[in-house]
Design a protein around this motif. Structure first.
Motif, short mmCIF file in Angstrom:
data_model
loop_
_atom_site.label_atom_id
_atom_site.label_comp_id
_atom_site.label_asym_id
_atom_site.label_seq_id
_atom_site.Cartn_x
_atom_site.Cartn_y
_atom_site.Cartn_z
N ARG A 232 0.87 -1.18 0.12
CA ARG A 232 -0.04 -0.01 0.03
C ARG A 232 0.78 1.05 -0.08
O ARG A 232 1.39 1.62 1.35
N VAL A 233 1.16 1.56 -1.30
CA VAL A 233 2.11 2.92 -1.10
C VAL A 233 1.43 4.25 -1.46
O VAL A 233 2.04 5.28 -1.24
N PHE A 234 0.17 4.13 -1.46
CA PHE A 234 -0.65 5.28 -1.75
C PHE A 234 -0.22 6.35 -2.60
O PHE A 234 0.47 7.10 -2.33
N ALA A 235 -0.82 6.21 -3.60
CA ALA A 235 -0.69 7.07 -4.95
C ALA A 235 -1.13 8.37 -4.64
O ALA A 235 -2.03 8.86 -5.63
N VAL A 236 -0.54 9.19 -3.93
CA VAL A 236 -0.92 10.49 -3.62
C VAL A 236 0.23 11.26 -3.30
O VAL A 236 1.21 10.71 -2.82
N PRO A 237 0.10 12.70 -3.42
CA PRO A 237 1.49 13.26 -3.02
C PRO A 237 2.04 13.21 -1.80
O PRO A 237 1.16 13.06 -0.81
N VAL A 238 3.26 13.37 -1.81
CA VAL A 238 3.94 13.38 -0.45
C VAL A 238 4.01 14.81 0.02
O VAL A 238 4.15 15.83 -0.52
N ILE A 239 3.91 14.85 1.70
CA ILE A 239 3.99 16.27 2.17
C ILE A 239 4.75 15.95 3.39
O ILE A 239 4.89 14.86 4.09
N SER A 240 5.64 16.73 3.77
CA SER A 240 6.58 16.86 5.04
C SER A 240 5.61 16.91 6.24
O SER A 240 4.75 17.86 6.47
N ILE A 241 5.93 16.10 7.32
CA ILE A 241 5.54 16.18 8.57
C ILE A 241 5.63 17.55 9.12
O ILE A 241 4.62 17.86 9.80
N TYR B 19 -2.52 3.66 7.01
CA TYR B 19 -0.98 3.67 7.35
C TYR B 19 -0.19 2.20 6.70
O TYR B 19 -1.14 1.31 6.71
N GLU B 20 0.74 2.35 6.47
CA GLU B 20 1.44 1.08 6.16
C GLU B 20 3.04 0.94 7.16
O GLU B 20 3.68 2.05 7.42
N HIS C 75 16.19 7.17 4.69
CA HIS C 75 16.56 7.67 6.04
C HIS C 75 16.60 6.20 7.06
O HIS C 75 17.02 6.48 8.10
N GLY C 76 16.35 5.18 6.34
CA GLY C 76 16.45 3.86 7.15
C GLY C 76 15.26 2.95 7.01
O GLY C 76 14.30 3.52 6.29
N PRO C 77 15.23 1.75 7.70
CA PRO C 77 14.22 0.93 7.89
C PRO C 77 12.98 1.24 8.81
O PRO C 77 13.38 2.08 9.62
N ASN C 78 12.02 0.47 8.66
CA ASN C 78 10.98 0.51 9.64
C ASN C 78 10.09 1.81 9.78
O ASN C 78 9.67 2.11 10.94
N ARG C 79 10.03 2.61 8.88
CA ARG C 79 9.43 3.82 8.73
C ARG C 79 7.87 3.54 8.45
O ARG C 79 7.78 2.29 8.04
N LYS D 51 0.46 12.14 1.72
CA LYS D 51 0.94 10.92 2.64
C LYS D 51 2.32 11.67 3.23
O LYS D 51 2.93 12.55 2.56
N PHE D 52 2.62 10.99 4.21
CA PHE D 52 4.00 11.67 4.94
C PHE D 52 4.60 10.15 5.42
O PHE D 52 4.16 9.26 5.92
N PHE D 53 5.92 10.43 5.68
CA PHE D 53 6.75 9.20 5.95
C PHE D 53 7.13 9.65 7.38
O PHE D 53 7.49 10.90 7.83
N THR D 54 7.17 8.81 8.53
CA THR D 54 7.54 9.02 9.87
C THR D 54 8.49 8.01 10.43
O THR D 54 8.04 6.80 10.41
#
Length: 104
Positions: free
Chosen positions: A16-25, A38-39, A46-50, A63-66
């Motif tokens: 589930r990569v969510f085909a939407v734009p990325v925004i910074s947290i 979420y996935e 920046h590393g694994p387990n995000r 979407k945002f990565f964290t």
């Protein structure tokens, strides 16, 4: 010559990569957002387990990565049947200039 699409291989199968734009947290601090999905276990530069979090903010799906432990732990504790939900992202400083983020 064949096209890759002709092979019938789904490179995003079970993802589930969510085909939407990325925004910074950082752009979402003190903003109320709708958390849609979420996935877990995403590897980034920046590393694994995000985690990748799909949200709606100002009427747009993004979407945002964290790797913020408080957000990851909170998401894991919310039952999937309770999605979507509203939350506000807050920063928390620790150890000098370092910071993490959490939901309120």
């Amino acid at each position: 010559m064949k096209r890759f699409a002709d092979f019938g291989i789904d490179t995003l199968e079970n993802k589930r990569v969510f085909a939407v734009p990325v925004i910074s947290i950082e752009e979402l601090i003190n903003c109320e957002i709708e958390v849609l999905d979420y996935e877990t276990n995403i590897t980034t530069i920046h590393g694994p387990n995000r985690y990748i979090v799909k949200i709606k903010h100002e009427g747009k799906e993004q979407k945002f990565f964290t790797n913020a432990a408080p957000i990851k732990e909170a998401l894991d504790r919310v039952d999937k049947k309770d999605f979507p939900f509203m939350a506000t992202i807050k920063p928390q400083r620790y150890s000098g200039a370092k910071k993490t983020f959490y939901f309120t």
